[in-house]
Design a protein around this motif. Structure first.
Motif, PDB file in Angstrom:
ATOM      1  N   ALA A 276       0.835  -1.197   0.000  1.00 48.24           N
ATOM      2  CA  ALA A 276       0.000   0.000   0.000  1.00 48.24           C
ATOM      3  C   ALA A 276       0.871   1.248   0.000  1.00 48.24           C
ATOM      4  O   ALA A 276       1.848   1.344   0.740  1.00 48.24           O
ATOM      5  CB  ALA A 276      -0.922   0.004   1.222  1.00 48.24           C
ATOM      6  N   LEU A 277       0.516   2.191  -0.850  1.00 45.05           N
ATOM      7  CA  LEU A 277       1.230   3.460  -0.949  1.00 45.05           C
ATOM      8  C   LEU A 277       0.384   4.570  -0.345  1.00 45.05           C
ATOM      9  O   LEU A 277      -0.840   4.436  -0.244  1.00 45.05           O
ATOM     10  CB  LEU A 277       1.528   3.786  -2.419  1.00 45.05           C
ATOM     11  CG  LEU A 277       2.410   2.793  -3.188  1.00 45.05           C
ATOM     12  CD1 LEU A 277       2.499   3.216  -4.645  1.00 45.05           C
ATOM     13  CD2 LEU A 277       3.791   2.702  -2.577  1.00 45.05           C
ATOM     14  N   PRO A 278       0.999   5.682   0.052  1.00 47.55           N
ATOM     15  CA  PRO A 278       0.203   6.845   0.453  1.00 47.55           C
ATOM     16  C   PRO A 278      -0.773   7.238  -0.657  1.00 47.55           C
ATOM     17  O   PRO A 278      -0.462   7.105  -1.845  1.00 47.55           O
ATOM     18  CB  PRO A 278       1.256   7.930   0.702  1.00 47.55           C
ATOM     19  CG  PRO A 278       2.501   7.177   1.027  1.00 47.55           C
ATOM     20  CD  PRO A 278       2.448   5.911   0.221  1.00 47.55           C
ATOM     21  N   ALA A 279      -1.939   7.710  -0.265  1.00 49.92           N
ATOM     22  CA  ALA A 279      -2.996   7.989  -1.242  1.00 49.92           C
ATOM     23  C   ALA A 279      -2.533   8.947  -2.333  1.00 49.92           C
ATOM     24  O   ALA A 279      -2.822   8.752  -3.517  1.00 49.92           O
ATOM     25  CB  ALA A 279      -4.222   8.554  -0.516  1.00 49.92           C
TER      26      ALA A 279
ATOM     27  N   PHE B 296       9.181   5.514 -27.513  1.00 49.95           N
ATOM     28  CA  PHE B 296       9.281   6.620 -26.551  1.00 49.95           C
ATOM     29  C   PHE B 296       9.190   6.019 -25.157  1.00 49.95           C
ATOM     30  O   PHE B 296       8.537   5.006 -24.935  1.00 49.95           O
ATOM     31  CB  PHE B 296       8.157   7.627 -26.787  1.00 49.95           C
ATOM     32  CG  PHE B 296       8.398   8.975 -26.158  1.00 49.95           C
ATOM     33  CD1 PHE B 296       9.152   9.931 -26.811  1.00 49.95           C
ATOM     34  CD2 PHE B 296       7.864   9.279 -24.916  1.00 49.95           C
ATOM     35  CE1 PHE B 296       9.365  11.169 -26.246  1.00 49.95           C
ATOM     36  CE2 PHE B 296       8.080  10.513 -24.337  1.00 49.95           C
ATOM     37  CZ  PHE B 296       8.838  11.467 -25.002  1.00 49.95           C
ATOM     38  N   GLU B 297       9.841   6.669 -24.201  1.00 51.41           N
ATOM     39  CA  GLU B 297       9.880   6.148 -22.833  1.00 51.41           C
ATOM     40  C   GLU B 297       9.579   7.256 -21.832  1.00 51.41           C
ATOM     41  O   GLU B 297      10.078   8.376 -21.949  1.00 51.41           O
ATOM     42  CB  GLU B 297      11.247   5.539 -22.532  1.00 51.41           C
ATOM     43  CG  GLU B 297      11.365   4.984 -21.111  1.00 51.41           C
ATOM     44  CD  GLU B 297      12.769   4.483 -20.817  1.00 51.41           C
ATOM     45  OE1 GLU B 297      12.943   3.253 -20.803  1.00 51.41           O
ATOM     46  OE2 GLU B 297      13.669   5.325 -20.626  1.00 51.41           O
ATOM     47  N   VAL B 298       8.762   6.927 -20.835  1.00 52.87           N
ATOM     48  CA  VAL B 298       8.511   7.795 -19.683  1.00 52.87           C
ATOM     49  C   VAL B 298       8.952   7.025 -18.452  1.00 52.87           C
ATOM     50  O   VAL B 298       8.454   5.919 -18.193  1.00 52.87           O
ATOM     51  CB  VAL B 298       7.027   8.184 -19.583  1.00 52.87           C
ATOM     52  CG1 VAL B 298       6.761   8.928 -18.271  1.00 52.87           C
ATOM     53  CG2 VAL B 298       6.610   9.043 -20.767  1.00 52.87           C
ATOM     54  N   ALA B 299       9.888   7.560 -17.698  1.00 49.71           N
ATOM     55  CA  ALA B 299      10.419   6.902 -16.506  1.00 49.71           C
ATOM     56  C   ALA B 299      10.236   7.823 -15.304  1.00 49.71           C
ATOM     57  O   ALA B 299      10.587   9.009 -15.357  1.00 49.71           O
ATOM     58  CB  ALA B 299      11.897   6.554 -16.690  1.00 49.71           C
ATOM     59  N   VAL B 300       9.690   7.276 -14.226  1.00 49.37           N
ATOM     60  CA  VAL B 300       9.376   8.067 -13.031  1.00 49.37           C
ATOM     61  C   VAL B 300       9.789   7.266 -11.802  1.00 49.37           C
ATOM     62  O   VAL B 300       9.616   6.041 -11.749  1.00 49.37           O
ATOM     63  CB  VAL B 300       7.866   8.395 -12.947  1.00 49.37           C
ATOM     64  CG1 VAL B 300       7.577   9.240 -11.716  1.00 49.37           C
ATOM     65  CG2 VAL B 300       7.411   9.105 -14.208  1.00 49.37           C
ATOM     66  N   ARG B 301      10.328   7.979 -10.820  1.00 45.17           N
ATOM     67  CA  ARG B 301      10.573   7.394  -9.504  1.00 45.17           C
ATOM     68  C   ARG B 301       9.859   8.250  -8.469  1.00 45.17           C
ATOM     69  O   ARG B 301      10.117   9.444  -8.357  1.00 45.17           O
ATOM     70  CB  ARG B 301      12.069   7.343  -9.174  1.00 45.17           C
ATOM     71  CG  ARG B 301      12.379   6.676  -7.812  1.00 45.17           C
ATOM     72  CD  ARG B 301      13.844   6.846  -7.454  1.00 45.17           C
ATOM     73  NE  ARG B 301      14.163   8.241  -7.173  1.00 45.17           N
ATOM     74  CZ  ARG B 301      13.996   8.822  -5.973  1.00 45.17           C
ATOM     75  NH1 ARG B 301      13.511   8.132  -4.955  1.00 45.17           N
ATOM     76  NH2 ARG B 301      14.322  10.092  -5.802  1.00 45.17           N
ATOM     77  N   LEU B 302       8.963   7.621  -7.731  1.00 44.02           N
ATOM     78  CA  LEU B 302       8.222   8.314  -6.685  1.00 44.02           C
ATOM     79  C   LEU B 302       8.682   7.768  -5.340  1.00 44.02           C
ATOM     80  O   LEU B 302       8.437   6.603  -5.010  1.00 44.02           O
ATOM     81  CB  LEU B 302       6.713   8.104  -6.844  1.00 44.02           C
ATOM     82  CG  LEU B 302       6.095   8.701  -8.105  1.00 44.02           C
ATOM     83  CD1 LEU B 302       4.625   8.336  -8.185  1.00 44.02           C
ATOM     84  CD2 LEU B 302       6.252  10.213  -8.116  1.00 44.02           C
ATOM     85  N   PRO B 303       9.382   8.567  -4.536  1.00 40.94           N
ATOM     86  CA  PRO B 303       9.875   8.053  -3.243  1.00 40.94           C
ATOM     87  C   PRO B 303       8.744   7.937  -2.224  1.00 40.94           C
ATOM     88  O   PRO B 303       7.750   8.659  -2.286  1.00 40.94           O
ATOM     89  CB  PRO B 303      10.877   9.116  -2.822  1.00 40.94           C
ATOM     90  CG  PRO B 303      10.406  10.368  -3.468  1.00 40.94           C
ATOM     91  CD  PRO B 303       9.776   9.961  -4.773  1.00 40.94           C
TER      92      PRO B 303
ATOM     93  N   GLY C 119       8.485  14.857  -4.637  1.00 38.70           N
ATOM     94  CA  GLY C 119       9.924  14.725  -4.552  1.00 38.70           C
ATOM     95  C   GLY C 119      10.497  13.644  -5.441  1.00 38.70           C
ATOM     96  O   GLY C 119      11.578  13.118  -5.163  1.00 38.70           O
ATOM     97  N   GLY C 120       9.805  13.317  -6.510  1.00 44.27           N
ATOM     98  CA  GLY C 120      10.250  12.251  -7.390  1.00 44.27           C
ATOM     99  C   GLY C 120      11.090  12.737  -8.558  1.00 44.27           C
ATOM    100  O   GLY C 120      11.280  13.941  -8.760  1.00 44.27           O
ATOM    101  N   ASP C 121      11.584  11.781  -9.310  1.00 43.56           N
ATOM    102  CA  ASP C 121      12.380  12.064 -10.510  1.00 43.56           C
ATOM    103  C   ASP C 121      11.556  11.699 -11.744  1.00 43.56           C
ATOM    104  O   ASP C 121      10.857  10.680 -11.752  1.00 43.56           O
ATOM    105  CB  ASP C 121      13.670  11.250 -10.491  1.00 43.56           C
ATOM    106  CG  ASP C 121      14.525  11.574  -9.271  1.00 43.56           C
ATOM    107  OD1 ASP C 121      14.535  12.747  -8.875  1.00 43.56           O
ATOM    108  OD2 ASP C 121      15.152  10.660  -8.720  1.00 43.56           O
TER     109      ASP C 121
ATOM    110  N   GLY D  42      10.956   3.370  -2.875  1.00 45.61           N
ATOM    111  CA  GLY D  42       9.664   3.846  -3.362  1.00 45.61           C
ATOM    112  C   GLY D  42       9.169   2.989  -4.503  1.00 45.61           C
ATOM    113  O   GLY D  42       9.389   1.770  -4.536  1.00 45.61           O
ATOM    114  N   VAL D  43       8.492   3.617  -5.448  1.00 43.06           N
ATOM    115  CA  VAL D  43       7.935   2.912  -6.593  1.00 43.06           C
ATOM    116  C   VAL D  43       8.520   3.514  -7.869  1.00 43.06           C
ATOM    117  O   VAL D  43       8.607   4.736  -8.010  1.00 43.06           O
ATOM    118  CB  VAL D  43       6.391   2.985  -6.597  1.00 43.06           C
ATOM    119  CG1 VAL D  43       5.911   4.422  -6.619  1.00 43.06           C
ATOM    120  CG2 VAL D  43       5.803   2.207  -7.762  1.00 43.06           C
TER     121      VAL D  43
END
Length: 404
Positions: free
Chosen positions: A304-307, A392-399, A379-381, A343-344
């Motif tokens: 489970a992640l924060p809402a 095409f690529e979309v890359a995300v890091r969510l802490p 605060g993610g990248d 994170g995710v």
């Protein structure tokens, strides 16, 4: 039933927790204070008249009128000061002594509290000057004390009362200014929160409308193309359009309901939970109905992640798939969701035009900008760009702060 951790039942014999009982001095009205001043004045008169021997009827009447008149200091401070000061000067001149200084000091305190600084200072100087003249021109006091010490003592007593009254006035003015400043800052914070909430709702609406309408437009084109040759396929596409339209209307109604000012009680049953990563199956199915096959891969132990993070991750994937349908001319796509220690991590790729579509994607409305802002909000990248050969690529890091 308890709501938000509070018991809604009334507390018998107690004030509500958010309305504390004010102190006694705040509950007294102005006429209460007038009565209190009269009582203290009466006790002072008894003490003064009891110590005067011998005394005439004129002296007794003058002391009584001067002291009791000070009880009106809260109602008419300047007029009361004039009356009390005149009576005190007469008492000094006829030889009663400087007992009139005490009621003068009390009224001077009220005058300094009620009048502006320059005006109250002028009144103070006038009182001190006329007091000194009355002492120098009056009869010798009962104790036979010289005039200069009497002038000094009387002037110090009255000036101290004025200084205390002026200080209290300044403190009250400062407290009122701080309350006004706090209220203005609270209003500014409330306006900022409203603006932030409206921006968030605008982003949500953009995601809903852009994604759903893009799928509907693509599916409508497919239905129009196969309507004559393959009516069964056209029926399936039209059913998909109907589902996408209903989902878009339901979510748009939920978002617009947040803008209502009626507390949301009537619309509450229509609200559904905000979407998250658990709802990716429906999102990918709708994308498939639009003609793009998307594979979903989940790595790591799902948790489970924060809402807010969960919603942001879903919206980023939704926007990325919308861009795939609208801009890339891709036939397949891939969504990777990896739950890791910090994170995710999310990665959305396609086999579309890639580098040729990269510039168009960067300038096509608010899609890329919105995804970058959502990632930055937590605060993610964020990184988006064409792949080396095609796609095409979309890359995300969510802490997630408590991920470890």
């Amino acid at each position: 039933m308890r709501m938000y951790g509070l018991d809604p039942r009334p507390i018998v014999g107690c004030m509500p927790p958010d309305e504390p009982r004010p102190p006694l001095t705040k509950r007294l009205r102005r006429w209460h204070w007038v009565v209190i001043d009269l009582l203290f004045g009466a006790m002072f008169v008894v003490a003064v008249l009891g110590g005067m021997s011998p005394r005439s009827d004129l002296e007794s009447a003058l002391v009584l009128a001067t002291v009791l008149a000070a009880a009106a200091r809260r109602l008419w401070p300047l007029a009361t000061l004039v009356v009390v000061h005149a009576g005190a000067c007469l008492m000094t001149i006829i030889g009663t002594g400087t007992v009139g200084v005490i009621p003068q000091a009390f009224v001077m305190y009220s005058a300094a509290l009620a009048l502006p600084r320059l005006r109250s200072l002028a009144v103070l100087l006038a009182v001190l000057a006329t007091n000194a003249l009355a002492i120098y021109n009056g009869k010798t006091s009962v104790g036979g004390s010289p005039d200069n010490p009497r002038v000094l003592i009387a002037s110090s007593f009255i000036a101290t009362a004025w200084a205390v009254g002026y200080a209290v006035r300044q403190r009250r003015a400062y407290a009122a200014a701080m309350r006004d400043l706090a209220e203005r800052r609270a209003e500014e914070r409330a306006r900022a929160q409203v603006a932030e909430e409206r921006l968030r709702i605008a982003r949500e609406l953009h995601d809903v409308v852009a994604h759903s309408m893009s799928l509907i437009a693509v599916q409508a084109g497919v239905a129009n193309y196969v309507l004559a040759a393959r009516p069964d396929e056209a029926t399936r596409v039209l059913s998909s359009i109907e589902r996408a339209s209903r989902d878009a209307l339901r979510e748009t109604r939920r978002l617009l309901g947040l803008l209502r000012d009626d507390g949301g009680a009537r619309l509450a049953p229509e609200f559904g939970p905000a979407p998250g990563l658990d709802d990716l199956g429906g999102l990918i199915a709708r994308t498939k109905d639009a003609g793009v096959r998307v594979d979903l891969e989940v790595r790591g132990r799902r948790r489970a992640l924060p809402a807010g993070v969960d919603l942001a991750a879903y919206r980023i994937i939704q926007e990325a798939l919308t861009n795939v349908v609208k801009h890339s001319a891709a036939r397949t796509g891939r969504v990777l969701v990896a739950y890791e220690g910090d994170g995710v991590h999310i990665k959305v790729t396609d086999d579309g035009r890639g580098r040729a579509a990269g510039g168009a994607l960067e300038s096509a409305g608010h899609g890329i900008v919105g995804m970058r802002e959502r990632a930055g909000l937590y605060g993610g990248d964020f990184r988006a760009g064409p792949l080396a050969e095609r796609g095409f690529e979309v890359a995300v890091r969510l802490p997630v702060e408590d991920a470890r």
